[in-house]
Design a protein around this motif. Structure first.
Motif, PDB file in Angstrom:
ATOM      1  N   GLU A  20     -30.066 -44.640 -12.842  1.00 43.56           N
ATOM      2  CA  GLU A  20     -30.407 -43.313 -12.224  1.00 43.56           C
ATOM      3  C   GLU A  20     -30.359 -43.385 -10.589  1.00 43.56           C
ATOM      4  OE1 GLU A  20     -34.035 -45.692 -12.029  1.00 43.56           O
ATOM      5  OE2 GLU A  20     -32.763 -45.000 -13.230  1.00 43.56           O
ATOM      6  N   GLN A  53     -28.757 -42.943  -7.338  1.00 44.70           N
ATOM      7  CA  GLN A  53     -27.469 -42.350  -6.590  1.00 44.70           C
ATOM      8  C   GLN A  53     -26.530 -42.193  -5.646  1.00 44.70           C
ATOM      9  OE1 GLN A  53     -30.239 -38.282  -7.300  1.00 44.70           O
ATOM     10  NE2 GLN A  53     -28.118 -37.678  -7.437  1.00 44.70           N
ATOM     11  N   THR A 103     -24.332 -40.261  -9.574  1.00 42.98           N
ATOM     12  CA  THR A 103     -24.814 -41.828 -10.223  1.00 42.98           C
ATOM     13  C   THR A 103     -24.073 -42.410 -10.669  1.00 42.98           C
ATOM     14  OG1 THR A 103     -24.757 -40.332 -12.796  1.00 42.98           O
ATOM     15  CG2 THR A 103     -27.162 -40.247 -11.488  1.00 42.98           C
ATOM     16  N   ARG A 118     -35.415 -41.184 -20.291  1.00 44.41           N
ATOM     17  CA  ARG A 118     -34.615 -41.940 -19.518  1.00 44.41           C
ATOM     18  C   ARG A 118     -33.041 -41.364 -19.227  1.00 44.41           C
ATOM     19  NH1 ARG A 118     -32.692 -47.958 -17.448  1.00 44.41           N
ATOM     20  NH2 ARG A 118     -32.879 -47.872 -15.431  1.00 44.41           N
ATOM     21  N   VAL A 149     -30.877 -38.984 -16.443  1.00 47.33           N
ATOM     22  CA  VAL A 149     -29.854 -39.268 -16.086  1.00 47.33           C
ATOM     23  C   VAL A 149     -29.080 -37.968 -16.275  1.00 47.33           C
ATOM     24  CG1 VAL A 149     -27.491 -40.342 -15.375  1.00 47.33           C
ATOM     25  CG2 VAL A 149     -29.599 -41.131 -16.055  1.00 47.33           C
ATOM     26  N   THR A 190     -29.357 -34.906 -14.135  1.00 45.30           N
ATOM     27  CA  THR A 190     -29.283 -35.514 -12.307  1.00 45.30           C
ATOM     28  C   THR A 190     -28.241 -34.432 -11.947  1.00 45.30           C
ATOM     29  OG1 THR A 190     -30.177 -37.265 -12.553  1.00 45.30           O
ATOM     30  CG2 THR A 190     -29.063 -36.798 -10.170  1.00 45.30           C
TER      31      THR A 190
END
Length: 346
Positions: free
Chosen positions: A167, A169, A175, A200, A204, A207
């Motif tokens: 995750e 960045q 990512t 999880r 991501v 994101t």
């Protein structure tokens, strides 16, 4: 927002994730290769061009070679399947050496990856704890970012096997999965997606980078159909909106005139009537761009032709007299002397 904005591709040009990197490998073959002085990007700064800067500076500023990397690692107690380590670990002076960070923020693992020395990189991955594997350089690139950029699938596999921070960045908010989506690195993306727990992975996939793009948006903009399928299979939200104007992947596919992505998204259940922040649906965009084929796909999938944007316009209002597009709209109840008004010149 003015009605003409449904016709323009301005956002598309700003959001397109074009890489300025023609060949990582050719760049890394020569320490003397430099970017042309004063070269300017022909548009908004490329979110992925940072890796070129990192690879250029890190490689050029380092005297390390594949041989010297091997010499540094040689003698360290690295466990392997054939010969597990029996000692308590590496000596303190060796640990200080291999965990040193350059002025660019790179660890020796970053540099091994930049040199594309997968063997040394995998040894270091087994040696280092997760905290070291997650160190980000001055451009906030983790070793996973660089391994993905360079499509070092085995290194990516080793990193995700150690549960590194997928995750994380970089300085542009990307990512490592964003990177894989842009470049079409399906194997790297598969390794990352397969090793994460569903919760999880969902985080991501939601994101957004600093341009507001989630992974599915990046894949759609880059016409990476295989990765789009992978993300959908892994539960990506088909209707997630990018952060600047509220476009979904379907809006972006329409803007790209990418019928394959449009079909893929519609068949997977994307909302055909999803509205941007200005109220425009994918049909508004298709009609505004005079794309009859995609407008037809949307209509066949049940797009509501009467929805209005914030300018109080329907998709029909944007047709500009295009008879091919007008023919897609229902006018069965409007006839003159028994003939449909569609296609009739007054």
């Amino acid at each position: 927002m003015a009605s003409g904005d449904c016709r323009k591709d301005g956002f598309l040009e700003e959001s397109r994730v074009d890489s300025g990197i023609d060949s990582y490998r050719s760049m890394l073959k020569s320490e003397e290769q430099q970017r042309e002085p004063g070269a300017e990007l022909s548009g908004p700064r490329d979110k992925f061009s940072a890796v070129e800067e990192r690879l250029d500076s890190a490689y050029g500023s380092s005297s390390l070679t594949a041989e010297s990397l091997a010499e540094i690692v040689e003698g360290c107690s690295i466990a392997t399947e054939e010969a597990p380590a029996t000692g308590t670990g590496i000596a303190e002076h060796e640990e200080n050496l291999i965990t040193s960070i350059t002025e660019d923020g790179d660890t020796i693992l970053h540099l091994a990856i930049i040199h594309e020395d997968a063997f040394i990189a995998k040894q270091l991955i087994q040696l280092f704890p997760k905290e070291v594997l997650d160190i980000q350089n001055n451009l906030y690139q983790s070793p996973l970012h660089l391994a993905t950029y360079l499509n070092l699938t085995e290194v990516v596999k080793s990193l995700v096997g150690k549960r590194v921070g997928i995750e994380l960045q970089d300085q542009d908010g990307n990512t490592a999965l964003h990177v894989a989506c842009h470049h079409g690195l399906t194997m790297c993306a598969t390794e990352m997606a397969s090793e994460m727990s569903p919760s999880r992975l969902a985080l991501v996939l939601e994101t957004q980078n600093w341009r507001g793009l989630a992974c599915l948006h990046v894949a759609a903009l880059s016409r990476q159909h295989q990765i789009m399928k992978l993300l959908m299979m892994k539960g990506a939200d088909l209707n997630i909106q990018e952060g600047t104007s509220g476009k979904t992947a379907l809006h972006l596919a329409v803007e790209m005139h990418d019928a394959t992505s449009v079909k893929l998204l519609l068949s997977s259940g994307a909302n055909v009537d999803a509205a941007m922040f200005n109220g425009c649906t994918p049909l508004h965009l298709a009609v505004g761009r005079q794309d009859t084929a995609i407008a037809n796909l949307l209509c066949q999938s049940g797009a509501d032709t009467m929805l209005r944007n914030l300018e109080d316009e329907t998709a029909l209002d944007l047709a500009d007299g295009n008879n091919d597009i007008l023919a897609l709209f229902p006018f069965d109840d409007i006839h003159i002397s028994g003939r449909s008004v569609v296609g009739v010149n007054f």
